[in-house]
Design a protein around this motif. Sequence first.
Motif, PDB file in Angstrom:
ATOM      1  N   GLY A  28       0.873  -1.499   0.099  1.00 52.64           N
ATOM      2  CA  GLY A  28      -0.027  -0.053  -0.060  1.00 52.64           C
ATOM      3  C   GLY A  28       0.910   1.308   0.017  1.00 52.64           C
ATOM      4  N   GLY A  34       0.804   4.774   3.491  1.00 48.24           N
ATOM      5  CA  GLY A  34       1.948   3.969   3.288  1.00 48.24           C
ATOM      6  C   GLY A  34       3.141   4.865   2.961  1.00 48.24           C
ATOM      7  N   ARG A  56       2.051  -3.534  -7.290  1.00 51.17           N
ATOM      8  CA  ARG A  56       1.385  -3.863  -8.328  1.00 51.17           C
ATOM      9  C   ARG A  56       1.519  -3.232  -9.580  1.00 51.17           C
ATOM     10  NH1 ARG A  56      -5.234  -3.651  -7.857  1.00 51.17           N
ATOM     11  NH2 ARG A  56      -5.305  -1.619  -7.130  1.00 51.17           N
ATOM     12  N   GLU A 103       1.024  -8.869  -6.472  1.00 50.10           N
ATOM     13  CA  GLU A 103      -0.356  -8.659  -6.086  1.00 50.10           C
ATOM     14  C   GLU A 103      -0.795  -9.203  -4.853  1.00 50.10           C
ATOM     15  OE1 GLU A 103      -3.284  -7.174  -5.657  1.00 50.10           O
ATOM     16  OE2 GLU A 103      -3.117  -6.702  -7.841  1.00 50.10           O
ATOM     17  N   VAL A 104      -0.874  -8.331  -3.845  1.00 48.25           N
ATOM     18  CA  VAL A 104      -1.156  -8.795  -2.510  1.00 48.25           C
ATOM     19  C   VAL A 104      -2.342  -9.656  -2.444  1.00 48.25           C
ATOM     20  CG1 VAL A 104      -2.508  -6.797  -1.832  1.00 48.25           C
ATOM     21  CG2 VAL A 104      -1.410  -8.268  -0.045  1.00 48.25           C
ATOM     22  N   THR A 105      -3.432  -9.716  -3.563  1.00 46.14           N
ATOM     23  CA  THR A 105      -4.787 -10.416  -3.588  1.00 46.14           C
ATOM     24  C   THR A 105      -4.515 -11.754  -4.138  1.00 46.14           C
ATOM     25  OG1 THR A 105      -5.265  -9.396  -5.639  1.00 46.14           O
ATOM     26  CG2 THR A 105      -6.143  -8.384  -3.671  1.00 46.14           C
ATOM     27  N   ALA A 130      -2.181  -2.041   2.257  1.00 48.73           N
ATOM     28  CA  ALA A 130      -3.042  -2.039   0.985  1.00 48.73           C
ATOM     29  C   ALA A 130      -4.472  -2.222   1.509  1.00 48.73           C
ATOM     30  CB  ALA A 130      -2.872  -2.861   0.019  1.00 48.73           C
ATOM     31  N   VAL A 168      -2.920  -2.824   8.905  1.00 52.18           N
ATOM     32  CA  VAL A 168      -3.654  -1.598   9.125  1.00 52.18           C
ATOM     33  C   VAL A 168      -5.069  -1.708   9.043  1.00 52.18           C
ATOM     34  CG1 VAL A 168      -3.703   1.047   8.491  1.00 52.18           C
ATOM     35  CG2 VAL A 168      -1.337  -0.409   8.265  1.00 52.18           C
ATOM     36  N   THR A 170      -9.009   0.020  10.626  1.00 52.38           N
ATOM     37  CA  THR A 170      -9.864   1.133  10.764  1.00 52.38           C
ATOM     38  C   THR A 170     -10.578   1.159  12.022  1.00 52.38           C
ATOM     39  OG1 THR A 170     -11.490   2.566  10.096  1.00 52.38           O
ATOM     40  CG2 THR A 170     -11.352   0.380   9.160  1.00 52.38           C
ATOM     41  N   TYR A 247     -16.812  -1.108   3.004  1.00 53.72           N
ATOM     42  CA  TYR A 247     -15.437  -0.822   3.475  1.00 53.72           C
ATOM     43  C   TYR A 247     -15.134  -1.373   4.711  1.00 53.72           C
ATOM     44  CZ  TYR A 247     -11.574   1.791   5.144  1.00 53.72           C
ATOM     45  OH  TYR A 247     -10.393   2.213   5.950  1.00 53.72           O
ATOM     46  N   ILE A 274     -10.262   8.548  11.497  1.00 49.98           N
ATOM     47  CA  ILE A 274     -10.330   9.302  10.009  1.00 49.98           C
ATOM     48  C   ILE A 274      -8.796   9.979   9.702  1.00 49.98           C
ATOM     49  CG2 ILE A 274     -11.325  11.006   8.558  1.00 49.98           C
ATOM     50  CD1 ILE A 274     -13.950  10.877  10.281  1.00 49.98           C
ATOM     51  N   ILE A 275      -8.072   9.622   8.781  1.00 51.94           N
ATOM     52  CA  ILE A 275      -6.734  10.209   8.807  1.00 51.94           C
ATOM     53  C   ILE A 275      -6.683  11.421   7.896  1.00 51.94           C
ATOM     54  CG2 ILE A 275      -4.306   9.599   8.168  1.00 51.94           C
ATOM     55  CD1 ILE A 275      -5.183   6.658   8.114  1.00 51.94           C
ATOM     56  N   LYS A 291      -9.770  13.496   1.340  1.00 53.98           N
ATOM     57  CA  LYS A 291     -10.204  12.332   2.210  1.00 53.98           C
ATOM     58  C   LYS A 291     -11.461  12.870   2.592  1.00 53.98           C
ATOM     59  CE  LYS A 291      -6.403  10.455   1.485  1.00 53.98           C
ATOM     60  NZ  LYS A 291      -6.243   9.497   0.942  1.00 53.98           N
TER      61      LYS A 291
HETATM   62  N1  LIG Z   1      -7.478   7.279   4.700  1.00 53.03           N
HETATM   63  C1  LIG Z   1      -8.146   7.049   5.857  1.00 53.03           C
HETATM   64  O1  LIG Z   1      -8.774   8.047   6.505  1.00 53.03           O
HETATM   65  C2  LIG Z   1      -7.834   5.790   6.750  1.00 53.03           C
HETATM   66  C3  LIG Z   1      -8.671   5.723   7.923  1.00 53.03           C
HETATM   67  C4  LIG Z   1      -8.489   4.451   8.777  1.00 53.03           C
HETATM   68  C5  LIG Z   1      -7.819   3.504   8.144  1.00 53.03           C
HETATM   69  N2  LIG Z   1      -7.122   3.364   6.937  1.00 53.03           N
HETATM   70  C6  LIG Z   1      -6.577   2.468   6.618  1.00 53.03           C
HETATM   71  O2  LIG Z   1      -5.175   2.740   6.149  1.00 53.03           O
HETATM   72  C7  LIG Z   1      -4.630   2.192   4.858  1.00 53.03           C
HETATM   73  C8  LIG Z   1      -4.139   3.037   4.214  1.00 53.03           C
HETATM   74  O3  LIG Z   1      -4.961   3.908   3.693  1.00 53.03           O
HETATM   75  P1  LIG Z   1      -4.788   4.946   2.569  1.00 53.03           P
HETATM   76  O4  LIG Z   1      -5.794   6.172   3.071  1.00 53.03           O
HETATM   77  O5  LIG Z   1      -3.424   5.243   2.381  1.00 53.03           O
HETATM   78  O6  LIG Z   1      -5.316   4.351   1.085  1.00 53.03           O
HETATM   79  P2  LIG Z   1      -5.018   4.877  -0.316  1.00 53.03           P
HETATM   80  O7  LIG Z   1      -4.453   6.114  -0.304  1.00 53.03           O
HETATM   81  O8  LIG Z   1      -6.416   4.638  -1.166  1.00 53.03           O
HETATM   82  O9  LIG Z   1      -4.127   3.764  -0.945  1.00 53.03           O
HETATM   83  C9  LIG Z   1      -4.513   2.303  -1.046  1.00 53.03           C
HETATM   84  C10 LIG Z   1      -3.340   1.463  -1.344  1.00 53.03           C
HETATM   85  O10 LIG Z   1      -3.676   0.230  -1.465  1.00 53.03           O
HETATM   86  C11 LIG Z   1      -3.366  -0.470  -2.482  1.00 53.03           C
HETATM   87  N3  LIG Z   1      -4.602  -1.192  -3.209  1.00 53.03           N
HETATM   88  C12 LIG Z   1      -5.818  -1.059  -3.333  1.00 53.03           C
HETATM   89  N4  LIG Z   1      -6.658  -1.965  -3.846  1.00 53.03           N
HETATM   90  C13 LIG Z   1      -5.673  -2.763  -4.152  1.00 53.03           C
HETATM   91  C14 LIG Z   1      -5.988  -4.069  -4.751  1.00 53.03           C
HETATM   92  N5  LIG Z   1      -6.983  -4.622  -5.420  1.00 53.03           N
HETATM   93  N6  LIG Z   1      -4.826  -4.858  -4.987  1.00 53.03           N
HETATM   94  C15 LIG Z   1      -3.500  -4.591  -4.447  1.00 53.03           C
HETATM   95  N7  LIG Z   1      -3.243  -3.416  -3.947  1.00 53.03           N
HETATM   96  C16 LIG Z   1      -4.372  -2.439  -3.659  1.00 53.03           C
HETATM   97  C17 LIG Z   1      -3.418   0.660  -3.373  1.00 53.03           C
HETATM   98  O11 LIG Z   1      -2.486   0.352  -4.224  1.00 53.03           O
HETATM   99  P3  LIG Z   1      -2.619   0.828  -6.012  1.00 53.03           P
HETATM  100  O12 LIG Z   1      -1.943   2.261  -6.269  1.00 53.03           O
HETATM  101  O13 LIG Z   1      -1.916  -0.374  -6.843  1.00 53.03           O
HETATM  102  O14 LIG Z   1      -4.144   0.821  -6.472  1.00 53.03           O
HETATM  103  C18 LIG Z   1      -2.930   1.840  -2.518  1.00 53.03           C
HETATM  104  O15 LIG Z   1      -1.328   1.473  -2.478  1.00 53.03           O
HETATM  105  C19 LIG Z   1      -5.860   1.162   4.799  1.00 53.03           C
HETATM  106  O16 LIG Z   1      -5.672  -0.021   5.218  1.00 53.03           O
HETATM  107  C20 LIG Z   1      -7.079   1.765   5.290  1.00 53.03           C
HETATM  108  O17 LIG Z   1      -7.873   0.793   5.705  1.00 53.03           O
HETATM  109  C21 LIG Z   1      -7.242   4.619   6.427  1.00 53.03           C
END
Ligand SMILES: NC(=O)c1ccc[n+]([C@@H]2O[C@H](COP(=O)([O-])OP(=O)(O)OC[C@H]3O[C@@H](n4cnc5c(N)ncnc54)[C@H](OP(=O)(O)O)[C@@H]3O)[C@@H](O)[C@H]2O)c1
Length: 512
Positions: A28, A34, A56, A103-105, A130, A168, A170, A247, A274-275, A291
């Motif tokens: 991620g 990340g 990926r 690919e993590v999936t 991710a 990680v 939420t 989600y 909420i980040i 966000k």
């Molecule tokens: N943002 C928030 O407010 C918030 C709050 C609480 C918890 N979190 C948690 O924090 C973590 C990071 O969130 P973020 O805000 O940094 O999210 P983000 O900016 O949307 O980034 C998502 C990451 O996950 C990867 N990803 C998404 N779908 C994928 C798939 N199908 N296969 C492989 N990789 C995939 C993306 O890679 P690609 O670029 O390749 O798509 C990207 O690196 C998550 O686990 C989220 O649940 C976020």
Amino acid sequence: MASEQTVAGTATSQVLKRLKGKRVLITGTTGFLGKVVLEKLIRAVPEIGGVYLLIRGNRKFSDARNRFLEEIATSSVFDRVRESDPELFESFLTEKLHCITGEVTEPAFGLGQDAFQKLAGDLDAVINSAASVNFQEALDQALTINTLCLDNIAELARLNAGLAVLQVSTCYVNGMNSGQVAEAIIKPARKSIPQSEQGYYKVEALIADLQSKIESERSRYDGKALEKRLVELGLREARRYGWSDTYTFTKWLGEQLLLKALQGRSLTIVRPSIIESALEEPDSGWIEGVKVADAIILAYAREKVSLFPGNRAGVIDVIPVDLVANAIILALSEAVAEPQAQRIYQCSSGSSNPITIGEFIDHLMAEAKANYAAYDHLFYRKPSKPFVAVNRTVFDLVVSGARLPLSFTNGVLRRLGSRSDLKWLRNLETTQSLATIFGFYTAPDYIFCNDQLLALAKRSGEVDQSLFPVDARAIDWELYLRKIHLAGLNRYALKPRKAKRVKTRQHTRRAA
Ligand SMILES: NC(=O)c1ccc[n+]([C@@H]2O[C@H](COP(=O)([O-])OP(=O)(O)OC[C@H]3O[C@@H](n4cnc5c(N)ncnc54)[C@H](OP(=O)(O)O)[C@@H]3O)[C@@H](O)[C@H]2O)c1
């Protein structure tokens, strides 16, 4: 400032000692959080053994290293380290950073069994960041990335019994439960799911049921219609079990799979709320993308939304991204030093430094009114209306009351030759759509507790509390919202207005 503290505190930092020589895989890192974790590791933990990024391929870059160089290394998140210590940055990238195209999936991350086994053996820890954070993701996709892929992370841990897994998650896995939310396994708010003696919920049958519902939709629909059905299915199932959206439901399911698969192993779940933009590092206000709360702020700034469902007295839980990255690094250092335990930490502000929705809105309104011109990417002019939060019933009444005459007038104007919908009707639709997606988050009746995280920080000692601060009590909300967050949004998340306006005018001319 943190960089000077970093140098001063290095010798006595437990975190630095524990992470020295350790090799950590992160997923991620093309995303928001990340990147901040990676930046802090490079800048503050340079003696880490190695950082492995699972990336990926995408349409532009099929190879992880190329994607890293073009889409991650070029990010402004690294400006600070690039400027303050260019040699460190370059040498870290060439000597310690390993990019893995995978690919993590997919089983074995799509690497093949031998390469996967070797990777497992090379690592001390994995941080899985991710996720699909789209609240209304199609159920099949959300299930794949937020739930099922955790089997692949667990498999990595099965191949290396000493591996520390940090997931990680939420705080919103809490779903529709109200009251104080402890750093513990969450009970579904609505429909009962069998629970194990160890505490995790037994979700295999539920997941199989979701998969069979997905297959049934696939057998009847395709293309856009299928996608729409799968989005609706996700929301329906989430709400049935006690979550507001797909989600958070699928993230909760993911937690259960990991808690089961890693019984007796090292698993740390870090749940941020909420980040939002950084409080201080790598730069005050650093943020990527628009966000949750920002989508509403942006719609208000562009005068599309001025009424929203919300509870002014409710506590909105926002946490700056640097505090989250620090929490992850702190928890990681604990996990590699004291493995074989399952731990849950919430990285949140609601219990230690609460801010109500009303105060949140008032700070932003005051800044918009006084200084809108300083945020020229955000505000195109002084907002003419206040932003008003009303309870859901009032909101629904106002919206349905306004829709009828607006739709009627719009229909008449369309018949008279108007080419576009009435602006008021478009704004009403934007308001309704944002309210559907985010309305749950603006009417909170829960408080996320973070006692365990604060205790971890205390145990880590003063030096690490200053190198890796996680405590939301450091936030002066007025200062943060008015001077840091709005400025960060304006600087980092939004494009300059000029380019957009020219484009719009050209587009309008072409259309005319
Ligand atoms: N943002 C928030 O407010 C918030 C709050 C609480 C918890 N979190 C948690 O924090 C973590 C990071 O969130 P973020 O805000 O940094 O999210 P983000 O900016 O949307 O980034 C998502 C990451 O996950 C990867 N990803 C998404 N779908 C994928 C798939 N199908 N296969 C492989 N990789 C995939 C993306 O890679 P690609 O670029 O390749 O798509 C990207 O690196 C998550 O686990 C989220 O649940 C976020």
